[in-house]
Scaffold this active site. Structure first.
Site, PDB file in Angstrom:
ATOM      1  N   GLU A 224     -13.707 -19.541  16.910  1.00 33.73           N
ATOM      2  CA  GLU A 224     -13.359 -18.302  17.611  1.00 33.73           C
ATOM      3  C   GLU A 224     -12.937 -18.561  19.057  1.00 33.73           C
ATOM      4  O   GLU A 224     -12.066 -17.877  19.570  1.00 33.73           O
ATOM      5  CB  GLU A 224     -14.540 -17.330  17.589  1.00 33.73           C
ATOM      6  CG  GLU A 224     -14.882 -16.799  16.213  1.00 33.73           C
ATOM      7  CD  GLU A 224     -13.816 -15.900  15.623  1.00 33.73           C
ATOM      8  OE1 GLU A 224     -13.020 -15.304  16.390  1.00 33.73           O
ATOM      9  OE2 GLU A 224     -13.760 -15.796  14.392  1.00 33.73           O
TER      10      GLU A 224
ATOM     11  N   CYS B 120      -6.038  -9.236  19.597  1.00 34.75           N
ATOM     12  CA  CYS B 120      -5.859 -10.313  18.632  1.00 34.75           C
ATOM     13  C   CYS B 120      -4.532 -10.109  17.897  1.00 34.75           C
ATOM     14  O   CYS B 120      -3.890  -9.067  18.058  1.00 34.75           O
ATOM     15  CB  CYS B 120      -7.033 -10.355  17.662  1.00 34.75           C
ATOM     16  SG  CYS B 120      -7.034  -9.012  16.459  1.00 34.75           S
TER      17      CYS B 120
END
Length: 104
Positions: free
Chosen positions: A15, A24
């Protein structure tokens, strides 16, 4: 079974840490180590807060694996599945070929 230190490290590596909220690729506001719940455009987190939130959130993701997987798992398998579900979502896991084949 709970996620191991190695599993937690794997998720953190995949991550990456972001102190400032960003969108994102799916267009969702994200912060910390992939946290998306209630994130706003100008949010900012310390790394220690992000680590705390990840550990709290992973309790939920561990429960998804415990509730959906019907076969015994080794620790490394459990860790990998938690990482997969954390990244792609419980709904995707519930409907996945991976889960269906695993449980067979």
């Amino acid at each position: 079974m709970e996620i191991s230190k190695e599993g937690l490290s794997l998720i953190k590596k995949f991550e990456g840490f972001e102190a400032h909220a960003y969108k994102c690729p799916a267009g969702v506001w994200t912060i910390g180590y992939g946290h998306t719940k209630d994130v706003q455009k100008n949010d900012e987190w310390s790394q220690s807060h992000a680590e705390y939130m990840l550990e709290i959130e992973l309790e939920e993701y561990c429960d998804y694996i415990k509730n959906m997987v019907k076969v015994p798992l080794e620790q490394y398998q459990f860790d990998a599945l938690v990482a997969w579900v954390y990244n792609l979502g419980a709904g995707n896991f519930k409907e996945s070929t991976l889960l269906r084949v695993l449980n067979q």
